[in-house]
Design an enzyme around this catalytic site. Structure first.
Site, PDB file in Angstrom:
ATOM      1  N   LYS A  86       0.844  -1.200   0.000  1.00 19.19           N
ATOM      2  CA  LYS A  86       0.000   0.000   0.000  1.00 19.19           C
ATOM      3  C   LYS A  86       0.876   1.246   0.000  1.00 19.19           C
ATOM      4  CE  LYS A  86      -3.994   1.799   2.671  1.00 19.19           C
ATOM      5  NZ  LYS A  86      -4.767   1.612   3.927  1.00 19.19           N
ATOM      6  N   SER A 161      -9.653   1.438   2.938  1.00 18.96           N
ATOM      7  CA  SER A 161      -8.828   2.243   2.078  1.00 18.96           C
ATOM      8  C   SER A 161      -7.743   1.466   1.333  1.00 18.96           C
ATOM      9  CB  SER A 161      -8.163   3.347   2.910  1.00 18.96           C
ATOM     10  OG  SER A 161      -7.301   2.800   3.877  1.00 18.96           O
ATOM     11  N   SER A 185      -9.632  -1.064   7.137  1.00 23.31           N
ATOM     12  CA  SER A 185      -9.147  -0.899   5.760  1.00 23.31           C
ATOM     13  C   SER A 185      -8.455  -2.100   5.151  1.00 23.31           C
ATOM     14  CB  SER A 185      -8.208   0.293   5.678  1.00 23.31           C
ATOM     15  OG  SER A 185      -8.955   1.471   5.654  1.00 23.31           O
TER      16      SER A 185
HETATM   17  N1  GLN Z   1     -12.838   3.756   6.499  1.00 26.01           N
HETATM   18  C1  GLN Z   1     -12.245   4.098   7.757  1.00 26.01           C
HETATM   19  C2  GLN Z   1     -11.812   5.553   7.731  1.00 26.01           C
HETATM   20  O1  GLN Z   1     -12.046   6.170   6.750  1.00 26.01           O
HETATM   21  C3  GLN Z   1     -11.091   3.194   8.056  1.00 26.01           C
HETATM   22  C4  GLN Z   1      -9.917   3.558   7.276  1.00 26.01           C
HETATM   23  C5  GLN Z   1      -8.738   2.728   7.633  1.00 26.01           C
HETATM   24  O2  GLN Z   1      -8.852   1.684   8.274  1.00 26.01           O
HETATM   25  N2  GLN Z   1      -7.576   3.232   7.271  1.00 26.01           N
HETATM   26  O3  GLN Z   1     -11.286   6.067   8.645  1.00 26.01           O
END
Ligand code: GLN
Length: 484
Positions: A86, A161, A185
């Protein structure tokens, strides 16, 4: 596919490493095959937009070096295994942009501990993957590089994400990938894409070189096509690191041996009511029934339980995560990091206005507000107390003899591109079943358990902190029993 010489990268992690160590395959051939898939999959109108940077020559050179080390008999548990990472995890060869305009072209002077350990164990980093800017989102649509598409349906999101990493594994380009988790995510995109996603206990994997979003919640996690592969990769990246004081000081027991499916007699699995609301997608509900039947078949005892503070988890998460984000992202000021627009006097304002996308700005404003003088007790203080109540909910069950919890990973399968972009709250609610593990520092895993209207469905397993072994054992059992 199995055994086809031109598709050596489609084998399991264990098989690739064993073949490369035994000189039955070369790391170079596996790497070239993975890169051919990436180049092909990222060209033309049907491209996934999952891998946003790669360097063919550098990857092949690294693979040749691994072949040399294999020839000398080095210990290489991931020999020749191609992986993608990532783009919020630092690599010193490829850029680390966090999918932000602010970090366009940024190349880190150092590597994340997790990446360094992958390379030392023989893995080949073949590319960096798309994400929601700085990890903020649930669909990989909030990216300066444009959205990633779902490998099985280009009109849908892969989740987020870490959507680029999930899509690359689901497409078969690489057998494993690194993602990061702040609130789901890794697990949520794994569920959407039909692969395994493993979020370790907070402190099992070093955060050194993971660009911080919300430090008390962030962990690097692993994607793979099987539970055994995910366990094997996690084993390599886990363990103490002097560069991250929040990493546990003792080396954890290896998990790969727990991934051999066997009976689960004596295992008590809790099924929390709050994770099966009336609005739950019917296909997801029936896939969960099948997974629970599989656990019973293996000898586990399944029991209904309650986690009463679950409904406060999303609001508490979005207060804590934005507060920490507002503070962490203050370093992107155009002086220390970031592209500085020419000819302006106000460096901070012009850099941040032009560099950050709208979701990141929304979070910085929200986080600054909940921490502001006169209000921080009311918002941030309350959220911290709610976090403690959520931790206690889990503690109570684990003290009462529950070894493991089973839930759906998401309330619905992969949604359409654009479906939730105008409604941030609807987007935030797609994390409803995953944020609790981050708030409570627990390990959690999502694995494929079926389909709903043709789309993959993920089931989630949660265990007490450091009990990844219980999760891996049960997940391997479900995987073998369901044989999807
Ligand atoms: N969707 C969640 C957020 O926007 C989790 C994102 C993540 O785990 N990085 O914060």
């Amino acid at each position: 596919v199995s055994g086809a010489p031109h598709r050596p990268h489609r084998q399991s992690v264990a098989r690739i490493a064993a073949d490369v160590v035994a000189r039955a395959a070369t790391a170079e051939a596996v790497t070239r095959a993975a890169l051919a898939d990436i180049v092909n999959g990222e060209s033309g109108p049907g491209r996934l937009n999952a891998v946003i940077s790669y360097d063919l020559e550098a990857a092949v050179a690294a693979a040749r070096a691994v072949d040399g080390r294999a020839g000398r008999g080095d210990h290489l548990p991931l020999a020749g295994v191609p992986v993608v990472v990532k783009d919020n995890i630092c690599t010193s060869d490829l850029p680390t942009t966090c999918a932000s305009r602010l970090l366009a072209g940024y190349i880190s002077p150092y590597e994340a501990t997790a990446v360094r350990r992958l390379r030392e164990s023989g893995a080949i980093v073949v590319g960096k993957t798309n994400l929601d800017e700085f990890g903020m989102g649930s669909s990989t649509e909030n990216s300066a590089h444009g959205p990633t598409r779902h490998p099985a349906d280009r009109t849908r999101v892969p989740g987020g994400s870490s959507g680029g990493s999930a899509a690359a594994v689901a497409a078969g380009w690489v057998p494993a990938a690194l993602g990061s988790e702040t609130g789901g995510s890794v697990r949520q995109p794994a569920a959407f894409c039909g692969i395994v996603g493993l979020k370790p206990s907070y402190g099992r994997v070093s955060r050194y070189g993971l660009v911080a979003y919300a430090s008390s919640l962030d962990q690097i996690g692993v994607f793979a096509r099987s539970v055994a592969d995910a366990a094997r990769v996690l084993d390599v990246i886990a363990g103490p690191d002097p560069r991250d004081a929040t990493t546990a000081s003792r080396t954890p027991e290896p998990l790969a041996p727990c991934a051999a499916p066997g009976p689960l007699n004596g295992l008590v699995v809790g099924v929390p009511d709050e994770y099966f609301p009336d609005e739950l997608d019917p296909g997801i509900r029936s896939a969960c029934t099948d997974a629970l039947d599989a656990l019973r078949q293996l000898g586990a005892h399944v029991r209904a339980v309650s986690l009463p503070h679950t409904r406060y988890a999303v609001p508490a998460y979005y207060v804590i995560a934005t507060a920490e984000a507002a503070s962490n992202l203050s370093r992107f000021d155009g002086v220390r990091y970031g592209v500085r627009p020419a000819g302006t006097d106000d460096v901070y304002e012009s850099t941040r206005s032009a560099g950050f996308g709208s979701e990141v700005k929304r979070r910085i404003m929200l986080g600054t507000y909940v921490l502001s003088a006169g209000y921080h007790e009311m918002y941030y203080g309350t959220a911290q107390r709610v976090r403690t109540l959520i931790v206690r909910d889990f503690d109570t069950l684990f003290r009462d003899g529950i070894h493991l919890l089973f839930t759906p990973t998401t309330p619905s399968p992969a949604f359409a591109i654009g479906e939730k972009t105008d409604d941030p709250y609807a987007m935030y609610l797609s994390d409803i079943f995953t944020v609790t593990a981050n708030l409570a520092a627990l390990p959690a895993l999502s694995l494929p358990i079926g389909r709903s209207a043709g789309l993959p469905v993920g089931g989630q397993l949660l265990a007490p902190r450091w009990r990844e072994d219980t999760i891996v054992r049960a997940a391997a059992g479900i995987e073998a029993e369901l044989a999807l």
